[in-house]
Design a protein around this motif. Structure first.
Motif, PDB file in Angstrom:
ATOM      1  N   PRO A   8      17.130  36.092 -22.360  1.00 50.39           N
ATOM      2  CA  PRO A   8      16.613  36.012 -21.190  1.00 50.39           C
ATOM      3  C   PRO A   8      15.768  37.415 -20.923  1.00 50.39           C
ATOM      4  O   PRO A   8      16.125  38.465 -21.170  1.00 50.39           O
ATOM      5  CB  PRO A   8      17.723  36.002 -20.122  1.00 50.39           C
ATOM      6  CG  PRO A   8      18.892  35.277 -20.963  1.00 50.39           C
ATOM      7  CD  PRO A   8      18.607  35.670 -22.298  1.00 50.39           C
ATOM      8  N   GLY A   9      14.698  37.264 -20.049  1.00 42.67           N
ATOM      9  CA  GLY A   9      13.657  38.580 -19.744  1.00 42.67           C
ATOM     10  C   GLY A   9      13.004  39.004 -20.746  1.00 42.67           C
ATOM     11  O   GLY A   9      12.320  40.090 -20.795  1.00 42.67           O
ATOM     12  N   ARG A 189      27.551  44.828 -18.373  1.00 46.23           N
ATOM     13  CA  ARG A 189      27.273  43.806 -17.510  1.00 46.23           C
ATOM     14  C   ARG A 189      27.714  44.391 -16.044  1.00 46.23           C
ATOM     15  O   ARG A 189      27.061  44.180 -14.953  1.00 46.23           O
ATOM     16  CB  ARG A 189      28.127  42.623 -17.617  1.00 46.23           C
ATOM     17  CG  ARG A 189      28.023  41.575 -16.665  1.00 46.23           C
ATOM     18  CD  ARG A 189      28.674  40.266 -17.014  1.00 46.23           C
ATOM     19  NE  ARG A 189      30.268  40.471 -17.310  1.00 46.23           N
ATOM     20  CZ  ARG A 189      31.181  39.549 -17.628  1.00 46.23           C
ATOM     21  NH1 ARG A 189      30.632  38.325 -17.933  1.00 46.23           N
ATOM     22  NH2 ARG A 189      32.612  39.699 -17.567  1.00 46.23           N
ATOM     23  N   SER A 190      28.861  45.258 -15.880  1.00 47.43           N
ATOM     24  CA  SER A 190      29.185  45.967 -14.809  1.00 47.43           C
ATOM     25  C   SER A 190      28.032  46.832 -14.341  1.00 47.43           C
ATOM     26  O   SER A 190      27.729  47.163 -13.133  1.00 47.43           O
ATOM     27  CB  SER A 190      30.367  46.768 -14.886  1.00 47.43           C
ATOM     28  OG  SER A 190      31.565  45.736 -15.261  1.00 47.43           O
ATOM     29  N   LEU A 191      27.365  47.460 -15.235  1.00 54.86           N
ATOM     30  CA  LEU A 191      26.274  48.236 -14.912  1.00 54.86           C
ATOM     31  C   LEU A 191      25.027  47.583 -14.211  1.00 54.86           C
ATOM     32  O   LEU A 191      24.405  47.895 -13.332  1.00 54.86           O
ATOM     33  CB  LEU A 191      25.862  48.960 -15.934  1.00 54.86           C
ATOM     34  CG  LEU A 191      26.482  50.212 -16.825  1.00 54.86           C
ATOM     35  CD1 LEU A 191      25.691  50.834 -17.780  1.00 54.86           C
ATOM     36  CD2 LEU A 191      26.528  51.254 -15.470  1.00 54.86           C
ATOM     37  N   ALA A 192      24.694  46.267 -14.785  1.00 54.16           N
ATOM     38  CA  ALA A 192      23.872  45.347 -14.094  1.00 54.16           C
ATOM     39  C   ALA A 192      24.411  44.819 -12.753  1.00 54.16           C
ATOM     40  O   ALA A 192      23.709  45.105 -12.025  1.00 54.16           O
ATOM     41  CB  ALA A 192      23.700  44.139 -15.137  1.00 54.16           C
ATOM     42  N   VAL A 197      21.434  48.117 -12.591  1.00 58.01           N
ATOM     43  CA  VAL A 197      20.819  48.070 -13.689  1.00 58.01           C
ATOM     44  C   VAL A 197      19.982  46.916 -14.225  1.00 58.01           C
ATOM     45  O   VAL A 197      20.652  45.819 -14.303  1.00 58.01           O
ATOM     46  CB  VAL A 197      21.488  48.538 -15.135  1.00 58.01           C
ATOM     47  CG1 VAL A 197      20.706  48.292 -16.079  1.00 58.01           C
ATOM     48  CG2 VAL A 197      21.801  49.980 -14.851  1.00 58.01           C
ATOM     49  N   HIS A 198      18.469  46.888 -14.172  1.00 50.56           N
ATOM     50  CA  HIS A 198      17.993  45.536 -14.545  1.00 50.56           C
ATOM     51  C   HIS A 198      17.315  45.538 -15.878  1.00 50.56           C
ATOM     52  O   HIS A 198      16.435  44.546 -16.553  1.00 50.56           O
ATOM     53  CB  HIS A 198      17.199  44.928 -13.489  1.00 50.56           C
ATOM     54  CG  HIS A 198      16.125  46.235 -13.013  1.00 50.56           C
ATOM     55  ND1 HIS A 198      14.931  46.611 -13.758  1.00 50.56           N
ATOM     56  CD2 HIS A 198      16.086  46.935 -11.816  1.00 50.56           C
ATOM     57  CE1 HIS A 198      14.339  47.367 -13.096  1.00 50.56           C
ATOM     58  NE2 HIS A 198      15.061  47.662 -11.766  1.00 50.56           N
ATOM     59  N   ASP A 210      15.753  41.465 -17.638  1.00 57.47           N
ATOM     60  CA  ASP A 210      16.735  40.836 -17.041  1.00 57.47           C
ATOM     61  C   ASP A 210      18.117  41.331 -17.665  1.00 57.47           C
ATOM     62  O   ASP A 210      18.493  40.479 -18.674  1.00 57.47           O
ATOM     63  CB  ASP A 210      16.464  39.474 -17.109  1.00 57.47           C
ATOM     64  CG  ASP A 210      17.676  38.541 -16.215  1.00 57.47           C
ATOM     65  OD1 ASP A 210      18.516  39.050 -15.904  1.00 57.47           O
ATOM     66  OD2 ASP A 210      17.945  37.372 -16.418  1.00 57.47           O
ATOM     67  N   ALA A 211      18.590  42.513 -17.500  1.00 58.42           N
ATOM     68  CA  ALA A 211      19.868  42.996 -18.035  1.00 58.42           C
ATOM     69  C   ALA A 211      21.048  42.092 -18.016  1.00 58.42           C
ATOM     70  O   ALA A 211      21.441  41.678 -19.040  1.00 58.42           O
ATOM     71  CB  ALA A 211      19.997  44.531 -17.608  1.00 58.42           C
TER      72      ALA A 211
END
Length: 276
Positions: A8-9, A189-192, A197-198, A210-211
Motif C-alpha cells: 500500500p502506498g 504501527r504505533s508510530l503511524a 507517521v505517514h 501510507d505507513a
C-alpha cells in the motif's frame, strides 16, 4: 527479500536519486540484486537551513558511491557531520568505515563492533545534529541490531530492512527472530497510528506514503505465512527446506535460501509457543 508484488502506498517504478522528504534525500547505491532490489538507499538527512547533514547507511564498500554521497551533501551547501547505521548487514554498513575516513565523521550503531567513536545508539536516543531531530526506535527481528529512525518533522520513519519499499523482508535467522520482528512491526504501527507517521523511507525500494497500510500489510503477510508453515508441518514437511519448497513455491528459486532463513525463524517461533 521480496515475495510480494506491491505494498500500500507504493509508487510505480524504482528508486530515483533525490527521492525523499523535505529533510531526507536518497542516494541509491549501485548494488541492485534480487536481495537488495534496486540497490541500497543511502539517506542524507538535514534541516533545510543547516550546514550539517546526517548520513544513514553509507552502503557497500563502493568508492564511487561513497564519494557520490559526499558530493550530493556538498552540492547542497552542507558537510557530513554524523554517520548512522540501521543494522550491520554489508549492503548497509560495509562502506561505513571508509565513509567515516573520507568525511571525518563518527559512526553510531547499536552493535559496538560497527561503531567508530565514543557513542553508540540505544532505544530512546534523540539525535539533534544541526538542529535535526531523529529519534532512535529499536526494531529488532530482521537482525538483532536493527534500528529505525523517526523523523518527526517530516512525519516519516527510516526503516532500514525492517520495512522495504517493495515486497517483504527476510527474518535472518538465527540472528533475526520472528517474535521480535512482529513486536517491531507493532511498534512502527504505533508510530503511524499514535504519532502521525505517514511516510516510510526504506533501506531498499521506493518511498511509501501510507505507513500504516504498509505495516498492516506486513503483519497480515506474516500471519498468512506463519499459518502456511504451520499447515506444511502438520502435513509432514518437517525440515526448513521442505517447507520452503511447499510454502514459497510462488517465489523465485534464487530467493529460496533467504526464504529458508525466514522459515527457520518461523519454525523456532512455533516451537517456542508449543505449536509444533
Amino acid at each position: 527479500m521480496t515475495d510480494a508484488a506491491a505494498l500500500p502506498g507504493q509508487p510505480r517504478g524504482g528508486v530515483i536519486d533525490g527521492t525523499g522528504t523535505a529533510r531526507a534525500v536518497c542516494v541509491l547505491a549501485p548494488n541492485a540484486s534480487p536481495m537488495t532490489l534496486d540497490g541500497t538507499n543511502t539517506w542524507i538527512v538535514a534541516e533545510p537551513d543547516s550546514p550539517l547533514a546526517v548520513v544513514i547507511d553509507p552502503g557497500p564498500l563502493d568508492e564511487g558511491h561513497l564519494r557520490h554521497v559526499i558530493d550530493v551533501v556538498e552540492r547542497a551547501g552542507r558537510r557530513p557531520a554524523l554517520t548512522l547505521l540501521t543494522h550491520g548487514h554489508p549492503d548497509h554498513a560495509e562502506g561505513a568505515a571508509r565513509f567515516a575516513e573520507l568525511t571525518g565523521t563518527s559512526v553510531r550503531a547499536l552493535d559496538p563492533a560497527l561503531r567508530l567513536g565514543d557513542e553508540g545508539l540505544s532505544a530512546g536516543d534523540v539525535i539533534t545534529t544541526g538542529g535535526l531531530e531523529l529519534r532512535v526506535v529499536p526494531t529488532p527481528g530482521h537482525t538483532a541490531d536493527s534500528l529505525s529512525f523517526h523523523l518527526p518533522a517530516d512525519a516519516a520513519v527510516l526503516t532500514g530492512d525492517t520495512v522495504l519499499g517493495r515486497g517483504t523482508t527476510v527474518v535472518a535467522h538465527p540472528d533475526g527472530r520472528l517474535g521480535e520482528y512482529l513486536d517491531s512491526l507493532r511498534r512502527l504501527r504505533s508510530l503511524a497510528v499514535d504519532d502521525g507517521v505517514h511516510t516510510v523511507l526504506p533501506g531498499h525500494g521506493p518511498v511509501l506514503d501510507d505507513a500504516q497500510g504498509a505495516i498492516e500489510y506486513y503483519l497480515a503477510h506474516r500471519a498468512k505465512r506463519l499459518a502456511q508453515v504451520e499447515t506444511a508441518v502438520e502435513n509432514g514437511h518437517r525440515t526448513a527446506s521442505r517447507v520452503v519448497a511447499h510454502v514459497y513455491a510462488d517465489v523465485d528459486r534464487s530467493l529460496w535460501p533467504a526464504a529458508e532463513l525466514s522459515v527457520r525463524a518461523q519454525l523456532e517461533y512455533l516451537e517456542e509457543r508449543g505449536l509444533m
